[in-house]
Every structure is written in structure tokens, then in C-alpha cells.
Design a protein around this motif. Structure first.
Motif, PDB file in Angstrom:
ATOM      1  N   HIS A  57      25.457  67.348 -52.591  1.00 33.18           N
ATOM      2  CA  HIS A  57      25.658  68.046 -53.858  1.00 33.18           C
ATOM      3  C   HIS A  57      25.809  69.550 -53.645  1.00 33.18           C
ATOM      4  O   HIS A  57      26.666  70.194 -54.255  1.00 33.18           O
ATOM      5  CB  HIS A  57      24.490  67.751 -54.814  1.00 33.18           C
ATOM      6  N   CYS A  61      29.158  71.192 -55.248  1.00 35.01           N
ATOM      7  CA  CYS A  61      28.909  71.627 -56.621  1.00 35.01           C
ATOM      8  C   CYS A  61      27.971  72.827 -56.621  1.00 35.01           C
ATOM      9  O   CYS A  61      27.054  72.898 -55.797  1.00 35.01           O
ATOM     10  CB  CYS A  61      28.280  70.464 -57.391  1.00 35.01           C
ATOM     11  N   CYS A  63      26.278  73.760 -59.455  1.00 39.19           N
ATOM     12  CA  CYS A  63      25.358  73.708 -60.589  1.00 39.19           C
ATOM     13  C   CYS A  63      23.914  73.586 -60.088  1.00 39.19           C
ATOM     14  O   CYS A  63      23.674  73.260 -58.928  1.00 39.19           O
ATOM     15  CB  CYS A  63      25.698  72.542 -61.528  1.00 39.19           C
ATOM     16  N   CYS A  69      23.592  65.884 -62.894  1.00 37.93           N
ATOM     17  CA  CYS A  69      24.937  65.963 -62.308  1.00 37.93           C
ATOM     18  C   CYS A  69      25.233  64.701 -61.505  1.00 37.93           C
ATOM     19  O   CYS A  69      26.355  64.201 -61.498  1.00 37.93           O
ATOM     20  CB  CYS A  69      25.009  67.197 -61.412  1.00 37.93           C
ATOM     21  N   TYR A 119      29.399  61.185 -59.701  1.00 37.19           N
ATOM     22  CA  TYR A 119      29.480  62.638 -59.708  1.00 37.19           C
ATOM     23  C   TYR A 119      30.751  63.012 -60.466  1.00 37.19           C
ATOM     24  O   TYR A 119      31.844  62.578 -60.088  1.00 37.19           O
ATOM     25  CB  TYR A 119      29.529  63.172 -58.278  1.00 37.19           C
TER      26      TYR A 119
END
Ligand SMILES: [Zn+2]
Length: 200
Positions: A57, A61, A63, A69, A119
Motif C-alpha cells: 500500500h 498509494c 493515503c 483503502c 484496492y
């Protein structure tokens, strides 16, 4: 390593495959209430306890809402076939989560599905990859069957190292078959099987 060559060995292998197939078909009948393609059966696992997912992750990403997520699932339907993962508590045997899959380079790969996750708009499997050991026919190098059978054997049987070596993050459309697995002490033999359920 002592192997019985010839008919007895092949008879045993085919009996084992029959047995494993029947188990898979039975499991499929339990699973299949005509589910939609994709992951189902959300787990209670927390991504915060799964380092491989956390690091993935982080790479893809930016975030900081990892728990929303990425959603983790036990099972998934791919081309009308239900696949299990190691996270699925009711799995019956290795044969429901050990798969043949591929990548963008079209390599033939094998591994055990640890879990499924979504995802954004994609569904992936976290797969523990078992590297190829060598050609399966090499096991029979001293057998009189070697030359006539090796092409057939190497298409249907694969010899893998006994231990997985790395994690792959695999979009589910790259997963090709469930495999029947024969575990030995220092290697494993797998044979991919055709999907039990075809499209209408
Ligand atoms: Zn994110």
C-alpha cells in the motif's frame, strides 16, 4: 530419492488426482450459489498486522486510510470458479488455494493464495510464490519412459521447491487454474486442472 517408475507410479498419480478432483468438485458445489465474479467473504483481519500488504500500500498509494483503502477477503470467484485463500478458515485442503498464475511477461508461476484484497477498482490476490525446481521429467531421467513422455509430463506436471520464496501481488484475472498438489519432503509436485465450471 526412490521413485517407482512406470505404470504403478502413473496409476498412483492418477488415482490421487481423481481423489483430489472429487474433493474440489464437492467443495465447489458447497460454495456455488451462483456468485458474481470477484472477491467475497470479508475477513476480520486487520491490514495493520499484515506487513506485506502495508508495504505494498505504501508503494502504490499515498493515503493514510489503509484500513478503508484496502479491504481483505477470504474467497473469490474467478471465471465462475471459487478460489479459497489460506485465510479462509473452512478450507479443506491445499488444493483449494494453490494456483497456477501468470504475470505481464507471461511466465508460468505457482503459489499459495494468502488472501484476496480490493484496492480502488481492482481485486488482487496476495500469493506466496513457490519457485520452479527443475523439469518434472528430469525425475524420470533413468526411466525408459523418459523420451516418449517428457513433453507430456512437463506440460501437466511441475516440480516446485518445497518452500515459498517471495510474495506476489496478482490481479485476479492473472490467476489461471487451481492445482492439485503432492507434497514431498524436499519438493512438491503440482498439476493444474481445468476449471470445474465453464461459462454458460
Ligand atoms: Zn490508500
Amino acid at each position: 530419492m526412490v521413485l517407482v517408475t512406470g505404470e504403478i507410479y502413473w496409476f498412483t498419480i492418477s488415482m490421487l488426482i481423481d481423489f483430489a478432483l472429487q474433493k474440489i468438485i464437492n467443495q465447489q458445489e458447497v460454495d456455488n450459489g451462483k456468485r458474481n465474479e470477484g472477491a467475497f467473504d470479508i475477513t476480520r483481519l486487520s491490514i495493520n498486522n499484515i506487513d506485506e500488504l502495508l508495504s505494498w500500500h505504501k508503494r502504490v498509494c499515498d493515503c493514510n486510510q489503509t484500513a478503508t483503502c484496502i479491504i481483505i477477503y477470504h474467497r473469490c470467484v474467478i471465471k465462475n470458479q471459487t478460489y479459497h485463500s489460506l485465510s479462509y478458515p473452512k478450507r479443506q485442503s491445499t488444493n483449494s488455494y494453490f494456483v497456477k498464475y501468470t504475470n505481464d511477461r507471461r511466465d508460468t508461476l505457482f503459489g499459495a493464495i494468502e488472501l484476496f484484497f480490493t484496492y480502488k477498482n481492482s481485486t488482487l490476490a496476495l500469493i506466496n510464490n513457490y519457485p520452479n525446481e527443475h523439469l518434472f521429467s528430469d525425475v524420470f531421467a533413468s526411466s525408459s519412459y523418459h523420451s516418449s513422455l517428457s513433453k507430456y509430463i512437463n506440460t501437466y506436471f511441475y516440480l516446485l521447491q518445497a518452500k515459498p520464496s517471495s510474495f506476489h501481488y496478482v490481479p485476479i484475472h492473472k490467476i489461471l487454474n487451481i492445482c492439485v498438489v503432492f507434497e514431498k519432503d524436499d519438493f512438491i509436485i503440482v498439476t493444474p486442472i481445468s476449471p470445474v465450471y465453464e461459462h454458460d
